[in-house]
Design an enzyme around this catalytic site. Structure first.
Site: not given
Ligand SMILES: *Cc1c(COP(=O)(O)O)cnc(C)c1O
Length: 401
Positions: A255, A226, A141
């Site tokens: 985040k 990520d 994700f």
């Molecule tokens: C939440 C998340 C994203 C996307 O972030 P948004 O601020 O919702 O666009 C990308 N990668 C990971 C691992 C995430 O948990």
């Protein structure tokens, strides 16, 4: 109709149904607790998918935001502003890197990582134009843009949103052999979550991340971690990669970087990698704005002390110890995770993850299900041990039936 029912009916009539929220309408929050429009208090065991690592209404973060609100909130990158250099310098230092490219949302930062890797591939590695490939993992994700869903393996996230962006290769998560076999001369990057959050808090087999590091170094390929959800304290370290002694070429952050106050994301890397950009080649109106920088600077200062990481490690040990006791007792099939972060697989006979979440809500604990019968537990790192124990007791009660 109750105030709650009215608010939900109205939201359902006038907003797209791209979410299926639990039927609670929050009006205020403090620390690890949220209060709804009818005055009921709930323990937040989701923490905005880790955006709220430092809790709701964190005094330091709110004060930093308020002070900045009174000075200057937005300049655009057409001009310098006086919080920008500090933010970039101190975030780079926290990451042990050299340069920062700030954006707003996580998906934008992932897009930035993809663009950076491609540009680096053409300009530095010498990949023929248009041929760059990025390897990603199944069940990833990374966000919701058209390019990012192009390399998702989640049917719901992807279906009906084509045509898809080419240039991505998907391999099974945790499988070094598959990764090695997928690499070619044109591979510019491997993009991975060091722990797959949305997939159910999947921790890769030990040795996987060091293996990826070795392989990418050997083949002159960028290792992009990520850490949008796993980073900034959640797992008991600043970065989840640290648990395996791994330093990637690039961190993608989001985040918690905005302290649950404003959206702040960033790509953090070396000068050799982020140095590929020239004016006009990438940007964002709001990226790196003064308000975002002021809040994120405070986040970085809070992380520098190590106290939040330590708290996540200690409370996390306790959380995993307690959850471990539930495994094999019939109701819980498996528990995964690190630090204050757990994916709990409930026996489907006990109900779906959604049903368990609703029952927990009735007991005033808020969690979120993922994929069938898994629930995620990720409270703010500021949660007290007593509150955490109370939340776990509610889970035991729900599972007792
Ligand atoms: C939440 C998340 C994203 C996307 O972030 P948004 O601020 O919702 O666009 C990308 N990668 C990971 C691992 C995430 O948990």
């Amino acid at each position: 109709m109750s105030t709650t029912e009215t608010a939900i009916a109205s939201a359902e009539a006038h907003s797209a149904h791209n979410y299926h929220p639990l039927p609670v309408v929050v009006a205020s929050a403090d620390g690890a607790w949220m209060t709804d429009v009818e005055g009921r208090r709930y323990l937040d065991m989701l923490a905005g998918y880790s955006a709220l690592n430092f809790g709701h209404g964190n005094r330091r973060l709110i004060d930093a935001a308020k002070a900045q609100l009174e000075r200057v909130t937005l300049t655009s990158r057409a001009f310098h502003h006086d919080r920008f250099a500090d933010f970039c310098t101190q975030l780079a230092e926290l990451c042990g890197m050299e340069m920062v490219l700030p954006m707003n949302t996580g998906a934008e930062a992932v897009e930035t990582a993809v663009k950076t890797a491609r540009k680096w591939g053409y300009r530095v590695k010498g990949v023929p134009d248009g041929m760059a490939k990025i390897i990603v993992a199944a069940d990833n994700f990374h966000g919701r843009t058209t390019t990012i869903v192009s390399f998702s393996t989640d049917h719901e996230a992807r279906a009906d949103f084509g045509p898809y962006t080419p240039g991505f290769e998907i391999v099974p998560y945790g499988d070094l052999t598959a990764l090695r076999e997928a690499m070619t001369e044109n591979t510019v990057a491997v993009l991975l979550e060091p722990i797959q959050g949305e997939a159910g808090v999947l921790v890769p087999p030990s040795g996987y991340l060091p293996g990826v590091r070795e392989l990418t170094r050997e083949r002159n390929v960028l290792f992009i971690a990520d850490e949008i959800q796993s980073g900034l304290g959640r797992t008991g370290r600043t970065f989840a990669c640290e648990h395996e002694g791994v330093v990637p070429d690039m961190y993608v952050l989001g985040k918690a970087l905005g302290g649950g106050v404003v959206p702040v994301s960033a790509v953090v890397s070396s000068a050799a990698v982020l140095g590929v950009y020239r004016p006009g080649e990438h940007g964002s109106t709001f990226g790196g704005n003064p308000l975002a920088c002021a809040v994120a600077l405070e986040v970085v200062a809070m992380l520098r002390t190590g106290e939040y990481q330590q708290r996540a490690a200690e409370l996390g040990d306790h959380l995993h110890q307690e959850l471990g006791l539930l495994v094999g007792g019939g109701a819980v099939q498996a528990v995964r995770g690190r630090g204050l972060w757990a994916g709990v697989d409930i026996d489907p006979a006990q109900g779906t993850g959604r049903e368990i979440s609703e029952k927990l809500m009735d007991r005033r604990v808020l969690v979120k299900d993922t994929h069938g019968s898994t629930i995620r537990i990720a409270p703010p790192l500021v949660i007290s041990k007593e509150d955490l124990d109370w939340g776990l007791e509610q889970l035991r009660e729900v599972l007792r039936g």
